[in-house]
Design an enzyme around this catalytic site. Structure first.
Site, short mmCIF file in Angstrom:
data_model
loop_
_atom_site.label_atom_id
_atom_site.label_comp_id
_atom_site.label_asym_id
_atom_site.label_seq_id
_atom_site.Cartn_x
_atom_site.Cartn_y
_atom_site.Cartn_z
CE1 TYR A 233 26.01 107.56 -30.27
CE2 TYR A 233 26.90 107.79 -28.03
CZ TYR A 233 25.81 107.61 -28.88
OH TYR A 233 24.55 107.47 -28.37
CB ALA B 288 18.39 111.90 -26.14
N PRO C 76 21.37 117.18 -29.08
CG PRO C 76 19.85 116.26 -27.60
CD PRO C 76 19.94 116.87 -28.96
CG ASN C 77 24.23 114.95 -24.58
OD1 ASN C 77 24.76 115.73 -23.78
ND2 ASN C 77 23.03 114.43 -24.38
CG HIS D 274 15.09 107.94 -28.67
ND1 HIS D 274 15.08 107.15 -29.80
CD2 HIS D 274 16.41 108.19 -28.41
CE1 HIS D 274 16.34 106.92 -30.19
NE2 HIS D 274 17.15 107.54 -29.36
CG ASN E 111 22.59 112.24 -34.70
OD1 ASN E 111 21.68 111.94 -33.91
ND2 ASN E 111 23.78 111.67 -34.66
CD GLU F 55 15.07 108.93 -37.29
OE1 GLU F 55 13.96 108.89 -37.89
OE2 GLU F 55 15.30 108.31 -36.25
NE ARG G 295 20.52 104.50 -26.37
CZ ARG G 295 20.85 105.67 -25.84
NH1 ARG G 295 20.56 106.79 -26.47
NH2 ARG G 295 21.45 105.75 -24.67
NE ARG H 195 23.33 102.69 -28.11
CZ ARG H 195 23.55 104.00 -27.93
NH1 ARG H 195 23.45 104.84 -28.94
NH2 ARG H 195 23.89 104.45 -26.74
CG HIS I 110 19.88 107.63 -35.14
ND1 HIS I 110 19.65 108.60 -34.20
CD2 HIS I 110 18.69 107.42 -35.77
CE1 HIS I 110 18.39 108.97 -34.25
NE2 HIS I 110 17.78 108.27 -35.19
CB ILE I 111 26.77 107.87 -34.90
CG1 ILE I 111 26.91 109.31 -35.40
CG2 ILE I 111 28.12 107.15 -34.86
CD1 ILE I 111 27.65 110.23 -34.43
CB SER I 112 24.87 103.98 -32.29
OG SER I 112 23.70 104.63 -31.84
CG ASP J 39 3.80 118.30 -34.16
OD1 ASP J 39 3.54 117.19 -34.69
OD2 ASP J 39 3.23 118.71 -33.12
NE ARG K 224 26.64 110.93 -26.19
CZ ARG K 224 25.56 111.01 -26.95
NH1 ARG K 224 25.62 111.60 -28.13
NH2 ARG K 224 24.42 110.53 -26.52
C1 DQA Z 1 22.28 108.88 -31.57
C2 DQA Z 1 21.48 107.77 -30.89
C3 DQA Z 1 20.59 108.33 -29.81
O1 DQA Z 1 19.85 107.29 -29.20
C4 DQA Z 1 21.41 109.03 -28.75
O2 DQA Z 1 20.58 109.60 -27.76
C5 DQA Z 1 22.35 110.03 -29.32
C6 DQA Z 1 23.05 109.71 -30.57
C7 DQA Z 1 23.30 108.32 -32.59
O3 DQA Z 1 23.84 109.12 -33.35
O4 DQA Z 1 23.57 107.12 -32.61
O5 DQA Z 1 22.59 111.08 -28.73
O6 DQA Z 1 21.38 109.72 -32.28
#
Ligand code: DQA
Length: 148
Positions: A23, A82, A10-11, A85, A79, A103, A116, A112, A105-107, A92, A18
């Site tokens: 990011y 959210a 998502p997002n 978390h 990725n 797994e 998270r 943070r 994550h960009i950040s 599962d 964003r």
């Molecule tokens: C994220 C980190 C997550 O906490 C956040 O909700 C995202 C992006 C990252 O790529 O850093 O949507 O996965």
């Protein structure tokens, strides 16, 4: 040639506009181009997807598991945004599919907000990457190649 499946939750369709201080300014289309170049380098076919819907991500992870069993899929880079978390369903799905999954994550989620710091994905993942920015996607594809 095996497929590297890069799944975005998502997002992540909003990348570029964003929270660019967190990011960066590259769009999801830019990320796809970078992943494509990394897949050419490492001998994978790229399958790159994004969804804002948890169940769709579950379906795609199950599909990847079937592909890995059939020998057509090398693994998944996820990725989960959210859902990382919160989603027991994604945890599962990864376990149930038996798929090799990184797994990503960009950040650096650990630098943070406290909410998270917990990941439902990490216990089911083969490896975890955070804080490398968008170039982390290419590093993850290189890591996937090193597993096979
Ligand atoms: C994220 C980190 C997550 O906490 C956040 O909700 C995202 C992006 C990252 O790529 O850093 O949507 O996965």
């Amino acid at each position: 040639m095996k497929t590297a499946l890069v799944l975005n939750g998502p997002n992540l369709n909003l990348l570029g506009t964003r929270e660019p201080d967190i990011y960066g300014s590259q769009t999801l289309a830019d990320v796809e181009k970078l992943c494509h170049a990394a897949c050419v380098t490492h001998g994978f076919t790229l399958d790159f997807r994004q969804s804002n819907h948890e169940g769709v991500l579950v379906d795609w992870i199950q599909e990847a598991g079937r592909g890995q069993q059939a020998g057509t899929v090398a693994g998944v880079i996820l990725n989960a945004g959210a859902y990382t978390h919160t989603s027991v369903a994604l945890h599962d799905a990864i376990k149930g599919a038996g798929v090799t999954l990184i797994e990503l994550h960009i950040s650096n989620v650990h630098a943070r907000e406290a909410f998270r710091h917990h990941s439902c994905i990490s216990p089911a993942a083969r490896a975890v990457m955070a804080g490398f920015g968008v170039p982390g996607y290419a590093l993850a594809i290189a890591a996937l190649a090193s597993f096979s």
